[in-house]
Design a protein around this motif. Structure first.
Motif, PDB file in Angstrom:
ATOM      1  N   THR A   1       0.996  -1.364   0.121  1.00 47.02           N
ATOM      2  CA  THR A   1       0.094   0.066  -0.101  1.00 47.02           C
ATOM      3  C   THR A   1       0.829   1.205  -0.086  1.00 47.02           C
ATOM      4  OG1 THR A   1      -1.649  -1.213   1.211  1.00 47.02           O
ATOM      5  CG2 THR A   1      -2.048   1.345   0.978  1.00 47.02           C
TER       6      THR A   1
ATOM      7  N   ALA B   1       1.224   4.364  -2.609  1.00 47.48           N
ATOM      8  CA  ALA B   1       0.947   5.744  -2.316  1.00 47.48           C
ATOM      9  C   ALA B   1       2.225   6.557  -2.995  1.00 47.48           C
ATOM     10  CB  ALA B   1       1.058   5.849  -1.101  1.00 47.48           C
TER      11      ALA B   1
ATOM     12  N   LEU C   1      -9.573   4.541  -2.357  1.00 52.69           N
ATOM     13  CA  LEU C   1      -8.597   5.172  -1.246  1.00 52.69           C
ATOM     14  C   LEU C   1      -7.603   4.062  -1.063  1.00 52.69           C
ATOM     15  CD1 LEU C   1     -11.172   6.530   1.443  1.00 52.69           C
ATOM     16  CD2 LEU C   1      -9.444   7.849   0.210  1.00 52.69           C
ATOM     17  N   ARG C   2      -7.961   2.646  -1.017  1.00 53.71           N
ATOM     18  CA  ARG C   2      -6.902   1.728  -1.130  1.00 53.71           C
ATOM     19  C   ARG C   2      -5.853   1.930  -2.256  1.00 53.71           C
ATOM     20  NH1 ARG C   2      -4.764  -1.069   1.888  1.00 53.71           N
ATOM     21  NH2 ARG C   2      -5.306  -3.131   1.517  1.00 53.71           N
TER      22      ARG C   2
ATOM     23  N   LEU D   1      -5.407   4.338  -3.881  1.00 58.41           N
ATOM     24  CA  LEU D   1      -4.300   5.576  -3.874  1.00 58.41           C
ATOM     25  C   LEU D   1      -3.357   5.272  -2.895  1.00 58.41           C
ATOM     26  CD1 LEU D   1      -7.017   8.316  -4.210  1.00 58.41           C
ATOM     27  CD2 LEU D   1      -5.571   7.597  -5.863  1.00 58.41           C
ATOM     28  N   GLY D   2      -3.308   4.525  -1.882  1.00 60.19           N
ATOM     29  CA  GLY D   2      -2.287   4.289  -0.905  1.00 60.19           C
ATOM     30  C   GLY D   2      -2.741   4.436   0.364  1.00 60.19           C
ATOM     31  N   LEU D   3      -3.937   4.092   0.785  1.00 62.33           N
ATOM     32  CA  LEU D   3      -4.448   4.390   2.235  1.00 62.33           C
ATOM     33  C   LEU D   3      -4.303   3.062   2.751  1.00 62.33           C
ATOM     34  CD1 LEU D   3      -5.622   6.321   4.435  1.00 62.33           C
ATOM     35  CD2 LEU D   3      -8.041   5.771   3.848  1.00 62.33           C
ATOM     36  N   ARG D   4      -3.702   2.774   4.030  1.00 65.61           N
ATOM     37  CA  ARG D   4      -3.794   1.381   4.521  1.00 65.61           C
ATOM     38  C   ARG D   4      -5.123   0.906   5.176  1.00 65.61           C
ATOM     39  NH1 ARG D   4       1.557   0.894   8.287  1.00 65.61           N
ATOM     40  NH2 ARG D   4       3.390   1.368   6.852  1.00 65.61           N
ATOM     41  N   ARG D   5      -5.034  -0.180   5.058  1.00 65.54           N
ATOM     42  CA  ARG D   5      -6.415  -0.756   5.810  1.00 65.54           C
ATOM     43  C   ARG D   5      -6.698  -0.315   7.160  1.00 65.54           C
ATOM     44  NH1 ARG D   5      -7.891  -5.465   3.148  1.00 65.54           N
ATOM     45  NH2 ARG D   5      -6.014  -6.603   2.202  1.00 65.54           N
TER      46      ARG D   5
END
Lengths: 231, 464
Positions: A80, A84, B361-362, B364-368
C-alpha cells in the motif's frame, strides 16, 4: 533498461465452482517514460494485468518488479505504501472522492505521503494549472463535467510524481472529442514529467497514441514483446 | 482524517440526523433520570443530615443494643466531649453544629381519655436541632421543617400524628384526616390509674411553673429513671408531625433535652445517648470521621466510643439511592444498546454505499488501518455530536421541568419536595454519560470499520 518487469504472471478467478483463468504466463517489460497501451477485446485480461501491475491484486504465479522492487515480497501495508509513493492510478469512472473539492482530491496522495503543507499547496496548484482547472479548484466533483473530472483524476495520479501511472480505460466514459483532449493532456504531462503511462484500452485514439502496444486475448499475450516501439 | 469523516457524515444528512436524533433522545432519557436521581439523592441526604447530622458519636455498641438500655449505653461527660470536638483544630473549621441527643423509650398517656402508648422519646436541644435542619449544602428548593417547641418553655413537646391518633389528641392538635375509633376501649379502672399518674406527675414536678393556657394538648410521659423507679412528666404538646413513615409516626415524641434528662436521671449526672455532628459539607465527612476516631483512641480512652455516619444510621438512604442507581444503570445499558445498534446500522450502510470509494482510497495508498480509522472517526464524531446535542437538550428540558414546580413525597420524607432535575453543575455525571455515549458510538462503528478495511481492493472497485 526497463521500469517494470513482469515474469510469468498467471491469475485465475473463481466464479462459483468454476475457475476462470484471467491471465496465463504473461511476461513483459515496461520501459520508463513511455506510453504503453494494453489492448484487447473485453475479457482479454487487460484490467487484471493493470491491477497486478498496480499492486492492488496479486498474481497466483509469477512476479512483478517495479523500479527494482519485487511486489511479491511486500506485505499488504508495504505494498500500500509502495502504491502511495510510486504508482498513480486513473480510473475509468474517475473515482474522485465526492466530499472533497478538486483541489483536495488532487492533494490527497500528497497527504498520504505526508508532504509538507507548503510544498503540497505549490504542487497541487501547479497540477491544477497543468490540467487547466485552476479556476475550478474549489469545485466538488458533482460540479464538474466528465472531462473535467478526468482531468482532476489525471492530476491526482501525477501529483506525487510516481514512476508509473496506470489508467484503466480512461476515455471510456468520455465523448470522442473530450477523450482526444484527455489523451493529448496525458501525453503532454507524460512528456513533461517523464513518467511512464500504462493504459488498458481498446479506444483507437488511445491505441494510436501509444509508444508500445501490448495485445492480449483470453489472458494470453499475443506478442512476446510490444508490437510497436516508440517512434 | 477528521475533516473527511465529518464531510462523509454530512453527506447523507437524513440518515445522520436520524441517528443523531436517536442518540439525543437516548442522552435526554439517561440525563433526565440521572438528574432526577441526583435530586433524590441530595434531597434524602439533606433530610437525613438535617435530622441526625453527618456523624454521631455514641457509646460503643449503642447502635446495636442501646435502644434496649439507653442508660447503660449513654455518654458520660458529654459537655466535655462537645467542648473537645468544638475546640479541636482539625474538626473546628468543618463543624456546623454539635448537639447532644437523648433517646429512650417511654409510655405516653392521655390518661383523661384512659389511653396510653409506647413511644420513643427524642430529647433534643431545640435551637441546635433547628439549626441542623436548616442545612442545605446542595441549595435545594426546600423549606426545612423546624421544631415548634419554645426553648424557654421546658415542657413543650411534639408527637407523631400516629401517637396523636392513638391517644385521641387529633382534635386538640388539629390533625387532619384523623380517624376516630368506632368502639371505646376504655377500661373502667383507668380513672384510678389516671389519678395515680396525675398525683405522681404532680409530685415530680413541684418546681415546674404553671403552664399558661394555650392551644394544643397535654399528655403524661412515663419512663424508668436511673434507679429503675418510674418517673413521669407532664408535657405540653404543641403539634403533631409526620416523619414520613407510619411506624415512626406511631412512636415519635420529641421533647427538650433538659426535661428528658430530668425525667431519666433526676438530680444525678446528666447524660445523653449520642452527639450529633453536622458538617458544613458532606465532602468533609471522611476527614471528620478519621479525626473523631483519633480522638476516641487518644483523648477519650476512659469510655468506649464509636462514630457512625448518616448512611449507617439511616439504612433507608442506601436502599433508596441504591434502587435509583440500579434503575439508572439499567436505563443506561438499555439506551447504550439502542445507540450501539443505531450507530452500527448507520455505519454499516455507509460502508456498503461507499464500497467503491474504499477501493479507490486503498488504490491511492491508504492502508487498511487508515480505512478503519476513517470509519471509526465517523462513529466517534457521531457520538460526540450526539452527546453534545443530547446534553444541551437535556439541560433545556431540565430547566423547563424545574420551572414547572411539580412536587412529590419521597419515601422517608415528611414533606413534599419539588421535582427537580439537577443537571447544571453535575459535571461528573454529564461527562460520564457523554463519554459513555461517545464510547458506545465509537465501538459500534468498529465492526463496520473492520469490515470496510478487510475488503479486497479489486472487489471493492468492481462493486456496483
Amino acid at each position: 533498461m526497463s521500469l517494470a518487469q513482469l515474469h510469468h504472471l498467471s491469475k485465475t478467478y473463481a466464479l462459483g465452482q468454476l475457475r476462470v483463468p484471467a491471465l496465463t504466463n504473461i511476461s513483459l517489460q515496461l520501459k520508463p517514460a513511455c506510453f504503453t497501451v494494453l489492448s484487447g477485446p473485453s475479457g482479454s485480461g487487460k484490467t487484471t494485468l493493470l491491477n497486478l501491475i498496480a499492486g492492488i491484486d496479486r498474481p497466483d504465479q509469477g512476479n512483478i518488479e517495479i523500479a527494482g522492487q519485487s511486489l511479491q515480497r511486500l506485505s499488504d501495508n508495504a505494498l500500500t505504501d509502495f502504491r502511495a509513493r510510486h504508482i498513480g492510478y486513473i480510473f475509468q469512472n474517475f473515482n474522485l472522492l465526492p466530499v472533497l473539492s478538486a483541489y483536495e482530491n488532487i492533494e490527497y496522495p500528497l497527504r498520504l505521503n505526508k508532504t509538507p503543507p507548503v510544498k503540497r499547496r505549490q504542487r497541487v496548484l501547479e497540477l491544477l494549472d497543468a490540467v487547466g482547472l485552476a479556476d475550478k479548484a474549489s469545485h466538488r466533483p458533482n460540479q464538474l463535467s466528465g472531462g473535467q473530472r478526468q482531468r482532476v483524476a489525471i492530476a491526482r495520479a501525477l501529483v506525487h510524481q510516481p514512476v508509473l501511472v496506470l489508467a484503466d480505460e480512461p476515455t471510456a466514459n468520455l465523448d470522442s472529442q473530450t477523450g482526444a483532449q484527455i489523451i493529448a493532456l496525458m501525453r503532454e504531462l507524460q512528456r513533461v514529467q517523464q513518467t511512464a503511462f500504462v493504459f488498458s484500452s481498446h479506444d483507437p485514439q488511445v491505441i494510436a497514441s501509444a509508444d508500445h502496444l501490448v495485445l492480449l486475448k483470453d489472458g494470453h499475450l499475443l506478442t512476446p514483446e510490444p508490437i510497436r516501439e516508440a517512434v | 482524517m477528521i475533516a473527511l469523516a465529518l464531510r462523509n457524515l454530512w453527506r447523507n444528512q437524513r440518515r445522520s440526523s436520524t441517528t443523531l436524533l436517536a442518540m439525543m433522545i437516548g442522552m435526554l432519557s439517561i440525563l433526565l433520570f440521572g438528574g432526577y436521581s441526583r435530586t433524590v439523592y441530595y434531597g434524602l441526604e439533606t433530610d437525613f443530615v438535617g435530622r441526625s447530622g453527618h456523624l454521631q458519636l455514641q457509646r460503643k455498641d449503642y447502635f446495636w443494643f442501646g435502644s434496649g438500655d439507653p442508660q447503660g449505653y449513654s455518654l458520660h461527660g458529654y459537655k466535655q466531649l462537645v467542648n473537645d470536638i468544638q475546640q479541636d483544630p482539625v474538626l473546628a473549621p468543618l463543624l456546623r453544629v454539635v448537639t447532644p441527643v437523648l433517646q429512650f423509650g417511654g409510655i405516653a398517656g392521655n390518661f383523661d381519655a384512659g389511653l396510653s402508648k409506647l413511644v420513643i422519646v427524642q430529647g433534643v436541644d431545640v435551637t441546635a436541632q433547628n439549626e441542623m435542619r436548616r442545612w442545605n449544602d446542595y441549595q435545594l428548593a426546600i423549606t426545612p421543617e423546624l421544631h415548634s417547641m419554645n426553648p424557654a418553655a421546658g415542657n413543650e413537646a411534639e408527637i407523631g400524628i400516629g401517637v396523636a391518633r392513638m391517644l385521641q389528641l387529633c382534635a386538640q392538635l388539629d390533625v387532619p384526616d384523623c380517624p376516630q375509633p368506632q368502639l371505646s376501649a376504655i377500661d373502667p379502672n383507668t380513672q384510678t390509674l389516671a389519678a395515680d399518674i396525675a398525683a405522681l406527675a404532680a409530685g415530680q414536678l413541684p418546681s415546674e411553673p404553671a403552664t399558661p393556657a394555650k392551644s394544643g394538648a397535654q399528655l403524661e410521659l412515663l419512663a424508668a429513671s436511673t434507679g429503675g423507679a418510674p418517673n413521669v412528666n407532664r408535657l405540653q404538646i404543641n403539634r403533631a408531625v409526620t416523619t414520613g413513615a407510619k411506624e415512626l409516626d406511631e412512636v415519635y415524641l420529641a421533647m427538650q433535652l433538659a426535661q428528658a434528662q430530668q425525667l431519666l436521671y433526676g438530680e444525678s449526672e446528666e447524660r445523653v445517648t449520642a452527639l450529633q455532628i453536622q458538617l458544613y459539607h458532606s465532602a468533609d465527612l471522611e476527614v471528620a470521621r478519621t479525626r473523631l476516631q483519633e480522638l476516641i483512641s487518644n483523648r477519650w480512652p476512659e469510655q468506649p466510643l464509636e462514630v457512625h455516619d448518616f448512611r449507617t444510621l439511616n439504612p433507608a438512604f442506601g436502599q433508596i439511592t441504591g434502587m435509583f442507581a440500579a434503575i439508572f444503570g439499567f436505563i443506561t445499558i438499555l439506551i447504550s444498546a439502542i445507540v450501539l445498534f443505531t450507530v452500527g446500522n448507520t455505519m454499516s450502510m455507509a460502508v456498503l454505499e461507499r464500497t467503491v470509494e474504499i477501493g479507490t482510497l486503498r488504490t491511492l495508498g491508504l492502508r487498511r488501518s487508515g480505512i478503519r480509522r476513517l470509519f471509526i472517526s465517523e462513529g466517534l464524531l457521531l457520538g460526540l455530536t450526539g452527546a453534545l446535542l443530547g446534553t444541551a437538550l437535556a439541560l433545556l428540558f431540565a430547566a423547563l421541568i424545574n420551572q414547572a414546580g411539580f412536587t412529590w413525597l419521597p419515601p422517608g420524607n415528611s414533606n413534599p419536595v419539588p421535582i427537580t432535575i439537577r443537571l447544571w453543575g453535575e459535571h461528573q455525571m454529564l461527562l460520564g454519560i457523554g463519554l459513555t455515549v461517545v464510547l458506545v458510538a465509537t465501538v459500534s462503528a468498529w465492526w463496520p470499520a473492520r469490515r470496510a478495511a478487510q475488503q479486497d481492493v479489486v472487489d471493492a472497485l468492481r462493486y456496483v
